[in-house]
Design an enzyme around this catalytic site. Structure first.
Site, PDB file in Angstrom:
ATOM      1  N   GLU A 110     -11.555   3.948  -1.287  1.00 44.66           N
ATOM      2  CA  GLU A 110     -12.009   4.250   0.082  1.00 44.66           C
ATOM      3  C   GLU A 110     -12.870   5.521   0.120  1.00 44.66           C
ATOM      4  OE1 GLU A 110      -8.842   3.527  -0.692  1.00 44.66           O
ATOM      5  OE2 GLU A 110      -7.466   5.091  -0.107  1.00 44.66           O
ATOM      6  N   ASP A 158       0.832  -1.207   0.000  1.00 48.98           N
ATOM      7  CA  ASP A 158       0.000   0.000   0.000  1.00 48.98           C
ATOM      8  C   ASP A 158       0.862   1.250   0.000  1.00 48.98           C
ATOM      9  OD1 ASP A 158      -2.644   1.366   2.128  1.00 48.98           O
ATOM     10  OD2 ASP A 158      -2.357   1.410  -0.047  1.00 48.98           O
ATOM     11  N   ASP A 207      -3.209  -3.075  -2.553  1.00 47.68           N
ATOM     12  CA  ASP A 207      -4.270  -2.084  -2.585  1.00 47.68           C
ATOM     13  C   ASP A 207      -4.131  -1.228  -3.845  1.00 47.68           C
ATOM     14  OD1 ASP A 207      -5.268   0.822  -0.621  1.00 47.68           O
ATOM     15  OD2 ASP A 207      -6.493  -0.623  -1.714  1.00 47.68           O
ATOM     16  N   ASN A 208      -5.221  -0.608  -4.288  1.00 45.88           N
ATOM     17  CA  ASN A 208      -5.204   0.419  -5.338  1.00 45.88           C
ATOM     18  C   ASN A 208      -4.763  -0.050  -6.719  1.00 45.88           C
ATOM     19  OD1 ASN A 208      -3.712   1.992  -2.665  1.00 45.88           O
ATOM     20  ND2 ASN A 208      -5.758   2.641  -3.339  1.00 45.88           N
ATOM     21  N   LYS A 264       2.847   3.438  -5.644  1.00 43.55           N
ATOM     22  CA  LYS A 264       2.327   2.432  -6.589  1.00 43.55           C
ATOM     23  C   LYS A 264       3.401   1.982  -7.582  1.00 43.55           C
ATOM     24  CE  LYS A 264      -0.932   3.317  -3.997  1.00 43.55           C
ATOM     25  NZ  LYS A 264      -0.915   2.533  -2.743  1.00 43.55           N
TER      26      LYS A 264
HETATM   27  C1  LIG Z   1       9.270   3.345  -0.533  1.00 45.40           C
HETATM   28  N1  LIG Z   1       8.423   3.333   0.642  1.00 45.40           N
HETATM   29  N2  LIG Z   1       8.627   2.498   1.663  1.00 45.40           N
HETATM   30  C2  LIG Z   1       7.678   2.756   2.576  1.00 45.40           C
HETATM   31  C3  LIG Z   1       6.838   3.792   2.126  1.00 45.40           C
HETATM   32  C4  LIG Z   1       5.708   4.458   2.657  1.00 45.40           C
HETATM   33  C5  LIG Z   1       5.136   5.461   1.910  1.00 45.40           C
HETATM   34  C6  LIG Z   1       3.980   6.250   2.483  1.00 45.40           C
HETATM   35  O1  LIG Z   1       3.166   5.445   3.332  1.00 45.40           O
HETATM   36  C7  LIG Z   1       3.126   6.826   1.391  1.00 45.40           C
HETATM   37  C8  LIG Z   1       3.143   8.197   1.160  1.00 45.40           C
HETATM   38  C9  LIG Z   1       2.355   8.706   0.129  1.00 45.40           C
HETATM   39  C10 LIG Z   1       1.618   7.857  -0.709  1.00 45.40           C
HETATM   40  C11 LIG Z   1       1.635   6.482  -0.469  1.00 45.40           C
HETATM   41  C12 LIG Z   1       0.949   5.525  -1.379  1.00 45.40           C
HETATM   42  N3  LIG Z   1      -0.499   5.521  -1.334  1.00 45.40           N
HETATM   43  C13 LIG Z   1      -1.158   6.220  -2.261  1.00 45.40           C
HETATM   44  O2  LIG Z   1      -0.575   6.952  -3.059  1.00 45.40           O
HETATM   45  C14 LIG Z   1      -2.644   6.105  -2.295  1.00 45.40           C
HETATM   46  C15 LIG Z   1      -3.361   7.055  -3.024  1.00 45.40           C
HETATM   47  C16 LIG Z   1      -4.755   7.006  -3.086  1.00 45.40           C
HETATM   48  C17 LIG Z   1      -5.486   8.033  -3.872  1.00 45.40           C
HETATM   49  C18 LIG Z   1      -6.540   7.645  -4.716  1.00 45.40           C
HETATM   50  C19 LIG Z   1      -7.245   8.599  -5.438  1.00 45.40           C
HETATM   51  C20 LIG Z   1      -6.889   9.939  -5.333  1.00 45.40           C
HETATM   52  F1  LIG Z   1      -7.569  10.876  -6.024  1.00 45.40           F
HETATM   53  C21 LIG Z   1      -5.830  10.330  -4.502  1.00 45.40           C
HETATM   54  C22 LIG Z   1      -5.136   9.375  -3.770  1.00 45.40           C
HETATM   55  C23 LIG Z   1      -5.458   5.994  -2.417  1.00 45.40           C
HETATM   56  C24 LIG Z   1      -4.740   5.032  -1.698  1.00 45.40           C
HETATM   57  O3  LIG Z   1      -5.382   4.015  -1.058  1.00 45.40           O
HETATM   58  C25 LIG Z   1      -3.343   5.069  -1.639  1.00 45.40           C
HETATM   59  O4  LIG Z   1      -2.694   4.082  -0.945  1.00 45.40           O
HETATM   60  C26 LIG Z   1       2.375   5.968   0.600  1.00 45.40           C
HETATM   61  C27 LIG Z   1       5.630   5.801   0.659  1.00 45.40           C
HETATM   62  C28 LIG Z   1       6.741   5.127   0.119  1.00 45.40           C
HETATM   63  C29 LIG Z   1       7.343   4.132   0.876  1.00 45.40           C
HETATM   64 MG   LIG Z   2      -4.000   2.483  -0.530  1.00 46.99          MG
END
Ligand SMILES: Cn1ncc2cc([C@H](O)c3cccc(CNC(=O)c4cc(-c5ccc(F)cc5)cc(O)c4O)c3)ccc21
Ligand SMILES: [Mg+2]
Length: 214
Positions: A199, A141, A169-170, A144
């Site tokens: 969600e 999650d 997810d997603n 992406k």
């Molecule tokens: C490398 N590394 N290692 C650990 C680690 C941890 C992170 C952060 O936890 C992190 C920060 C920002 C974004 C995310 C990804 N999640 C998303 O981008 C997402 C978007 C949407 C959505 C859907 C529709 C929209 F209009 C806008 C956003 C719905 C969803 O459920 C999501 O999970 C995860 C990042 C890289 C990392």
């Molecule tokens: Mg997600």
């Protein structure tokens, strides 16, 4: 100074959820995101699919990539058997800080290890740092465009075993096209799509469940 959305989400948990009651923490976050501010938690609809996969797998060792505020971490951990553990990787220190407090409010600290840093750096260290042999379940999650490279990294580091379940997810929104193509066409995976919704919205999204065949 202005609070952040994760801070407001944490306050909603502390105000509306019962300490030590993980399901009330999940409900408080879902109510906050439905009534006040959208946030990128897996949510209740996809969360029920997550619950059913976790209950079916009954994992002892879980890896979560992308903790955010700890919503899915709490959801998964609340279903784990006594000695089971979840390691969750979060690279954003502000998210990790909030997640630790959400997890503490749920009373699940003993089952959850929040590790700060990027998945690409920590996956190769899992065995030596945390004594992990292989994972029974991986919940993807995070960014992406990291789903595919990190899946290949998990394979190369010998962290998957015959029967390990990857749940992503997603896969529709925002979408993970290269990952989907890989797990659906590779002879090393048996993949299944669970259609749902993004969600707290009516937009289509879904979870992809893939079994590693070894
Ligand atoms: C490398 N590394 N290692 C650990 C680690 C941890 C992170 C952060 O936890 C992190 C920060 C920002 C974004 C995310 C990804 N999640 C998303 O981008 C997402 C978007 C949407 C959505 C859907 C529709 C929209 F209009 C806008 C956003 C719905 C969803 O459920 C999501 O999970 C995860 C990042 C890289 C990392
Ligand atoms: Mg997600």
């Amino acid at each position: 100074t202005q609070s952040t959305r994760p801070q407001r989400l944490l306050h909603a948990v502390q105000k509306n959820a019962t300490r030590g009651d993980p399901r009330s923490v999940v409900k408080a976050i879902d109510n906050f995101c439905r009534q006040k501010e959208w946030a990128m938690n897996v949510g209740d609809e996809k969360g029920c699919i997550l619950d059913s996969v976790v209950s079916e797998v009954n994992p002892v060792t879980v890896l979560e990539l992308g903790t955010y505020c700890g919503y899915s971490t709490v959801r998964i951990a609340s279903l784990l058997p006594p000695r089971a553990k979840i390691i969750t990787l979060e690279f954003n220190p502000d998210y990790a800080k909030i997640a630790r407090q959400v997890i503490a409010w749920a009373g699940l600290e003993d089952k959850i290890q929040v590790v700060e840093g990027p998945s690409g750096e920590w996956i190769p260290k899992m065995k030596e740092q945390f004594g992990v042999k292989t994972f029974d379940l991986v919940f993807l999650d995070h960014w992406k465009d990291r789903y595919l490279p990190d899946t290949k990294l998990l394979e190369d580091c010998g962290l998957l075993r015959k029967g390990t379940i990857l749940l992503a997810d997603n896969v529709i929104c925002p979408g993970t096209p290269d990952y989907l193509e890989y797990v659906r066409n590779s002879p090393r995976y048996k993949s299944q799509y669970f259609k749902s919704h993004l969600e707290y919205t009516k937009a289509e999204d879904g979870l992809e469940k893939s079994v590693f065949l070894g």
